[in-house]
Design a protein around this motif. Sequence first.
Motif, PDB file in Angstrom:
ATOM      1  N   PRO A 254      -8.875 -29.690 -12.076  1.00 29.38           N
ATOM      2  CA  PRO A 254     -10.102 -29.920 -12.299  1.00 29.38           C
ATOM      3  C   PRO A 254     -10.964 -28.958 -11.409  1.00 29.38           C
ATOM      4  O   PRO A 254     -10.560 -28.613 -10.354  1.00 29.38           O
ATOM      5  CB  PRO A 254     -10.355 -31.470 -11.562  1.00 29.38           C
ATOM      6  CG  PRO A 254      -9.224 -31.369 -10.516  1.00 29.38           C
ATOM      7  CD  PRO A 254      -8.105 -30.463 -11.059  1.00 29.38           C
TER       8      PRO A 254
ATOM      9  N   HIS B  53      -6.228 -36.329 -22.119  1.00 27.24           N
ATOM     10  CA  HIS B  53      -5.758 -35.177 -22.730  1.00 27.24           C
ATOM     11  C   HIS B  53      -4.301 -34.903 -22.815  1.00 27.24           C
ATOM     12  O   HIS B  53      -3.837 -34.563 -23.764  1.00 27.24           O
ATOM     13  CB  HIS B  53      -6.779 -33.949 -22.273  1.00 27.24           C
ATOM     14  CG  HIS B  53      -6.482 -32.725 -23.161  1.00 27.24           C
ATOM     15  ND1 HIS B  53      -6.957 -32.413 -24.313  1.00 27.24           N
ATOM     16  CD2 HIS B  53      -5.542 -31.393 -22.832  1.00 27.24           C
ATOM     17  CE1 HIS B  53      -6.732 -31.361 -24.825  1.00 27.24           C
ATOM     18  NE2 HIS B  53      -5.826 -30.738 -23.786  1.00 27.24           N
ATOM     19  N   ILE B  54      -3.746 -34.819 -21.690  1.00 25.43           N
ATOM     20  CA  ILE B  54      -2.154 -34.653 -21.534  1.00 25.43           C
ATOM     21  C   ILE B  54      -1.512 -35.595 -22.179  1.00 25.43           C
ATOM     22  O   ILE B  54      -0.435 -35.341 -22.822  1.00 25.43           O
ATOM     23  CB  ILE B  54      -1.884 -34.569 -20.146  1.00 25.43           C
ATOM     24  CG1 ILE B  54      -2.415 -33.100 -19.312  1.00 25.43           C
ATOM     25  CG2 ILE B  54      -0.391 -34.449 -20.020  1.00 25.43           C
ATOM     26  CD1 ILE B  54      -2.467 -33.251 -17.953  1.00 25.43           C
TER      27      ILE B  54
ATOM     28  N   VAL C 144      -9.982 -28.638 -16.388  1.00 27.17           N
ATOM     29  CA  VAL C 144     -11.043 -29.430 -16.896  1.00 27.17           C
ATOM     30  C   VAL C 144     -12.484 -28.890 -16.249  1.00 27.17           C
ATOM     31  O   VAL C 144     -12.481 -28.865 -14.957  1.00 27.17           O
ATOM     32  CB  VAL C 144     -10.836 -30.787 -16.387  1.00 27.17           C
ATOM     33  CG1 VAL C 144     -12.229 -31.580 -16.906  1.00 27.17           C
ATOM     34  CG2 VAL C 144      -9.686 -31.595 -17.029  1.00 27.17           C
TER      35      VAL C 144
ATOM     36  N   LEU D  97     -10.351 -35.724 -13.483  1.00 28.80           N
ATOM     37  CA  LEU D  97      -8.865 -35.803 -13.484  1.00 28.80           C
ATOM     38  C   LEU D  97      -8.525 -37.050 -14.564  1.00 28.80           C
ATOM     39  O   LEU D  97      -7.567 -36.658 -15.323  1.00 28.80           O
ATOM     40  CB  LEU D  97      -8.621 -36.526 -11.953  1.00 28.80           C
ATOM     41  CG  LEU D  97      -8.363 -35.490 -11.107  1.00 28.80           C
ATOM     42  CD1 LEU D  97      -8.187 -36.271  -9.713  1.00 28.80           C
ATOM     43  CD2 LEU D  97      -7.327 -34.409 -11.012  1.00 28.80           C
TER      44      LEU D  97
ATOM     45  N   CYS E  92      -1.171 -32.106 -10.005  1.00 31.80           N
ATOM     46  CA  CYS E  92      -2.621 -31.786  -9.768  1.00 31.80           C
ATOM     47  C   CYS E  92      -2.940 -30.916  -8.733  1.00 31.80           C
ATOM     48  O   CYS E  92      -2.326 -31.101  -7.833  1.00 31.80           O
ATOM     49  CB  CYS E  92      -3.439 -33.237  -9.463  1.00 31.80           C
ATOM     50  SG  CYS E  92      -3.405 -34.390 -11.048  1.00 31.80           S
TER      51      CYS E  92
ATOM     52  N   LEU F 124      -2.577 -29.776 -13.743  1.00 31.46           N
ATOM     53  CA  LEU F 124      -3.932 -30.109 -14.030  1.00 31.46           C
ATOM     54  C   LEU F 124      -4.797 -29.747 -12.991  1.00 31.46           C
ATOM     55  O   LEU F 124      -4.466 -29.937 -12.030  1.00 31.46           O
ATOM     56  CB  LEU F 124      -3.889 -31.499 -14.411  1.00 31.46           C
ATOM     57  CG  LEU F 124      -5.608 -32.214 -14.614  1.00 31.46           C
ATOM     58  CD1 LEU F 124      -5.818 -31.790 -15.845  1.00 31.46           C
ATOM     59  CD2 LEU F 124      -4.984 -33.737 -14.677  1.00 31.46           C
TER      60      LEU F 124
ATOM     61  N   ILE G 113       3.248 -30.533 -16.800  1.00 30.54           N
ATOM     62  CA  ILE G 113       1.885 -29.951 -16.759  1.00 30.54           C
ATOM     63  C   ILE G 113       1.144 -29.645 -15.436  1.00 30.54           C
ATOM     64  O   ILE G 113       0.979 -30.625 -14.619  1.00 30.54           O
ATOM     65  CB  ILE G 113       0.855 -30.851 -17.730  1.00 30.54           C
ATOM     66  CG1 ILE G 113       1.788 -30.889 -18.801  1.00 30.54           C
ATOM     67  CG2 ILE G 113      -0.343 -30.280 -18.116  1.00 30.54           C
ATOM     68  CD1 ILE G 113       1.996 -29.899 -19.864  1.00 30.54           C
TER      69      ILE G 113
ATOM     70  N   VAL H   2      -3.486 -27.133 -17.608  1.00 30.19           N
ATOM     71  CA  VAL H   2      -4.947 -27.707 -18.366  1.00 30.19           C
ATOM     72  C   VAL H   2      -5.779 -27.787 -17.153  1.00 30.19           C
ATOM     73  O   VAL H   2      -5.627 -28.045 -16.236  1.00 30.19           O
ATOM     74  CB  VAL H   2      -4.796 -29.211 -18.786  1.00 30.19           C
ATOM     75  CG1 VAL H   2      -5.958 -29.932 -19.234  1.00 30.19           C
ATOM     76  CG2 VAL H   2      -3.649 -29.190 -19.848  1.00 30.19           C
TER      77      VAL H   2
ATOM     78  N   GLY I 237      -8.455 -35.137 -17.939  1.00 29.04           N
ATOM     79  CA  GLY I 237      -7.270 -34.490 -17.970  1.00 29.04           C
ATOM     80  C   GLY I 237      -6.070 -35.377 -18.457  1.00 29.04           C
ATOM     81  O   GLY I 237      -5.225 -34.867 -19.120  1.00 29.04           O
ATOM     82  N   PHE I 238      -5.906 -36.427 -17.768  1.00 29.42           N
ATOM     83  CA  PHE I 238      -4.865 -37.173 -17.824  1.00 29.42           C
ATOM     84  C   PHE I 238      -4.725 -37.737 -19.414  1.00 29.42           C
ATOM     85  O   PHE I 238      -3.828 -37.730 -19.937  1.00 29.42           O
ATOM     86  CB  PHE I 238      -4.779 -38.278 -16.755  1.00 29.42           C
ATOM     87  CG  PHE I 238      -4.738 -38.252 -15.541  1.00 29.42           C
ATOM     88  CD1 PHE I 238      -3.634 -37.306 -15.396  1.00 29.42           C
ATOM     89  CD2 PHE I 238      -5.292 -38.782 -14.681  1.00 29.42           C
ATOM     90  CE1 PHE I 238      -3.435 -36.881 -13.878  1.00 29.42           C
ATOM     91  CE2 PHE I 238      -5.122 -38.321 -13.148  1.00 29.42           C
ATOM     92  CZ  PHE I 238      -4.347 -37.600 -12.876  1.00 29.42           C
TER      93      PHE I 238
ATOM     94  N   VAL J  65       2.846 -34.505 -14.529  1.00 26.70           N
ATOM     95  CA  VAL J  65       1.589 -33.748 -14.164  1.00 26.70           C
ATOM     96  C   VAL J  65       1.735 -33.397 -12.757  1.00 26.70           C
ATOM     97  O   VAL J  65       2.059 -34.484 -11.922  1.00 26.70           O
ATOM     98  CB  VAL J  65       0.375 -34.645 -14.554  1.00 26.70           C
ATOM     99  CG1 VAL J  65      -0.981 -33.820 -14.270  1.00 26.70           C
ATOM    100  CG2 VAL J  65       0.363 -35.103 -16.020  1.00 26.70           C
TER     101      VAL J  65
END
Length: 353
Positions: A6, A74-75, A33, A68, A86, A4, A2, A31, A71-72, A84
């Motif tokens: 922000p 949510h994942i 945020v 962050l 970022c 991620l 994924i 994803v 997001g973590f 993940v």
Amino acid sequence: MIVLIPAFEPDGRLLALLRELALAAPELAVVIVDDGSGPRYAPVFSDAAVLGADVIGFPANRGKGAALKHGFAHIAAHYPGQDVVCADADGQHTVRDILRVGRAVRPGALALGVRAFTGRVPLRSRLGNTLTRWAFRAATGISVSDTQTGLRGYPAAALDWLLSVPGDRFEYELNLLLRARGAGWTIEELPIDTVYLADNASSHFRPLADSARIYLPLLVFSASSLAAFAVDFVVLLVVNALSGNLLAAVVAARGVSSAVNFLINRRMVFASRRPLRSTLMRYYLLVAVLLLANYGLLSVLTGIGMALALAKLVVEPTLFLASYGVQRSFVFAESDAVRSATRAAEPMAVGRR
């Protein structure tokens, strides 16, 4: 895997990144945020959702660290078992580098995409990274060439730990590097392109407020030993003046200061989860060794005519560095049992997306 991202008040570069990711790796989930960007930026996030991104966020700005961690969480809930990567929303990370860092993620290690800081790099970015790199190495004994990189890869098993790291703004990413070794994670670096657009004008980094947040954890690492040193220094001089016995003064000073140092380090510096009895045994074994070294060095220096106060100032920095290194890697390091229990409680990987 994924990706991620922000994002606070993003522009078209976020959408360009999504399009490039979709072309290069259409199987990836992204994803985003929204860190409280406000109604003005709603169209950008709407377009991101149309491009396939999973957009979540806050109604008000809470900071990069909070974004962050949101997001973590949510994942972990919606994409269990996924590693993940970022990345920043301002176009400073190329798709090629994002995918390289993602492919480098492996169990037990955090992957950092590190910049070389060559060519045309804004002075504040070059200077800030240099100062933080030096301070980080002095505080932890770990050499990380780019402590402020936003391009990082994390294995799925690290998500619960990442959620436990303190910090809601720019200090969060440094905090997790400071705590990585103690939590059992290694750090691996991959060189990436250094990209600054318009002298990094899009950065939301506030030089004074956010620098203070970043350097505060580093200062905390040293503050405990400085406090213990102050206690040790005063008790040493007082007991020596009252008794005239250097050995008694050294023992008394070390006994009081070590108790202060232990309590602060265990709770505030290393946040150790090792059992108290085991930690105390290791700590006071170290204290005994340092006590002998302290007495021996002071005896030698005062024996050649150096004043006790000056001798103490000469001896203490060396013992400080030795003590910190042993406490970090031996006394307060997370035990294998605690580490295994933590890992067992984390979600098991079910394959990469």
